[in-house]
Write a protein that holds these residues in place. Structure first.
Motif, PDB file in Angstrom:
ATOM      1  N   LYS A  11      -4.679  -7.224 -12.837  1.00 50.60           N
ATOM      2  CA  LYS A  11      -3.718  -6.219 -13.003  1.00 50.60           C
ATOM      3  C   LYS A  11      -3.975  -4.877 -12.452  1.00 50.60           C
ATOM      4  O   LYS A  11      -4.990  -4.165 -13.022  1.00 50.60           O
ATOM      5  CB  LYS A  11      -3.438  -6.162 -14.564  1.00 50.60           C
ATOM      6  CG  LYS A  11      -2.411  -5.198 -15.151  1.00 50.60           C
ATOM      7  CD  LYS A  11      -2.296  -5.111 -16.482  1.00 50.60           C
ATOM      8  CE  LYS A  11      -0.998  -4.206 -16.997  1.00 50.60           C
ATOM      9  NZ  LYS A  11      -0.980  -4.492 -18.580  1.00 50.60           N
ATOM     10  N   GLU A 182       5.346 -10.890 -20.171  1.00 49.89           N
ATOM     11  CA  GLU A 182       4.158 -11.138 -19.409  1.00 49.89           C
ATOM     12  C   GLU A 182       3.924 -12.814 -19.175  1.00 49.89           C
ATOM     13  O   GLU A 182       4.124 -13.557 -20.150  1.00 49.89           O
ATOM     14  CB  GLU A 182       2.982 -10.679 -19.775  1.00 49.89           C
ATOM     15  CG  GLU A 182       2.984  -8.947 -19.802  1.00 49.89           C
ATOM     16  CD  GLU A 182       1.658  -8.349 -20.031  1.00 49.89           C
ATOM     17  OE1 GLU A 182       1.280  -7.006 -19.523  1.00 49.89           O
ATOM     18  OE2 GLU A 182       0.970  -8.725 -20.843  1.00 49.89           O
ATOM     19  N   PHE A 207       3.382  -8.381 -15.203  1.00 51.31           N
ATOM     20  CA  PHE A 207       2.471  -7.311 -16.365  1.00 51.31           C
ATOM     21  C   PHE A 207       3.567  -6.489 -16.802  1.00 51.31           C
ATOM     22  O   PHE A 207       4.499  -5.677 -16.203  1.00 51.31           O
ATOM     23  CB  PHE A 207       1.458  -6.647 -15.387  1.00 51.31           C
ATOM     24  CG  PHE A 207       0.504  -7.587 -14.961  1.00 51.31           C
ATOM     25  CD1 PHE A 207      -0.399  -8.373 -15.289  1.00 51.31           C
ATOM     26  CD2 PHE A 207       0.492  -7.553 -13.514  1.00 51.31           C
ATOM     27  CE1 PHE A 207      -1.148  -9.149 -14.992  1.00 51.31           C
ATOM     28  CE2 PHE A 207      -0.461  -8.476 -12.838  1.00 51.31           C
ATOM     29  CZ  PHE A 207      -1.318  -9.545 -13.580  1.00 51.31           C
TER      30      PHE A 207
END
Length: 280
Positions: A11, A182, A207
């Motif tokens: 991420k 997500e 995300f």
């Protein structure tokens, strides 16, 4: 292999990477994007054709646009809005990053005998001495920009507006953010060969960034030939107050809030909303 998978699922920080050039200038994907734009039955890269016609009529009526009016559309794509504005006699400029889309817009304008000033350029870099009665940025394009890029655009908007000019744009709402989930997945030839003509695996990571109210769809495309690409699709989400504050900090103010760029009533539960903005 472990490190490769770790990188794929990593991420990044909010708006850490910007890959619009890869999406809009790649020879293959730009053609696929154009096909999505031109599918009149769906709301994908563009709104469906019925909505576009309603939107153009509403914008023209709201601002009493005519042959003395100047309008610029940032992210004009293949001219679905701009050519329709031009058909109503308005002086129109369209700016877009995609050479393929601009060429298509020019082709249709020529066939219809329309005089539209189409410019192939990243609108973040666009400059002109012209002034405009209306500036449009439609299909939530504003949300794909980082905070710094949005500041650049708002400064540009303010400079380009005539004294009584208006900005019309739409954004994703916090309802969109709250409903987004997500996930991680991978698929062979995801989106029916959207990313490449050859076989590929596409890893998709969605995300969410709660403090910033930002979402990211991260696409890692690994083709059979060995080519690898990562495309980042960022979306900033707003409530009316946060959008108002952002405009105020940049010398602009919201006049009205609508449900969409066709003038429907604002719905607090909707995944998006639209605003009409002017100089302070």
């Amino acid at each position: 292999m472990f490190e490769e998978l770790k990188n794929i699922n990593e991420k990044p920080g909010p708006f850490e990477f910007y890959t619009a050039r890869d999406l809009w200038t790649d020879e293959y994907t730009s053609q696929k994007m154009l096909e999505y734009h031109l599918d009149e039955s769906i709301d994908a890269s563009s709104r469906n054709i019925k909505f576009i016609e309603e939107s153009v009529s509403w914008i023209v009526s709201l601002h009493n646009l005519d042959s003395d009016s100047d309008l610029i559309d940032f992210g004009c794509g293949p001219g679905l809005y701009t050519n329709r504005f031009a058909e109503k006699g308005i002086n129109v400029t369209g700016v877009d990053f995609s050479k393929r889309s601009i060429e298509y817009a020019q082709k249709i304008a020529a066939e219809l005998g329309l005089d539209v000033d189409y410019i192939h350029q990243n609108y973040l870099d666009f400059t002109t001495q012209g002034k405009f009665d209306v500036i449009t940025m439609i299909m939530c394009d504003y949300c794909a920009l980082s905070p710094n890029q949005r500041r650049i655009m708002l400064g540009k908007f303010r400079r380009l507006l005539k004294a009584h000019g208006k900005i019309i744009l739409d954004v994703h709402s916090l309802n969109y953010f709250n409903k987004k989930e997500e996930f991680s997945a991978y698929e062979l030839n995801q989106l029916d060969h959207f990313w490449s003509a050859e076989d590929y695996y596409c890893f998709v990571n969605c995300f969410k960034y709660n403090p910033e109210k930002v979402t990211l769809d991260k696409y890692t495309i690994i083709e059979a030939s060995g080519r690898k690409r990562v495309v980042y699709n960022w979306l900033q989400c707003f409530c009316v107050t946060s959008l108002k504050d952002e405009f105020e900090r940049n010398g602009l103010r919201i006049d009205n809030v609508y449900g969409d760029v066709a003038g429907r009533d604002y719905d607090p539960q909707s995944p998006e909303f639209a605003v009409v903005v002017r100089k302070k």
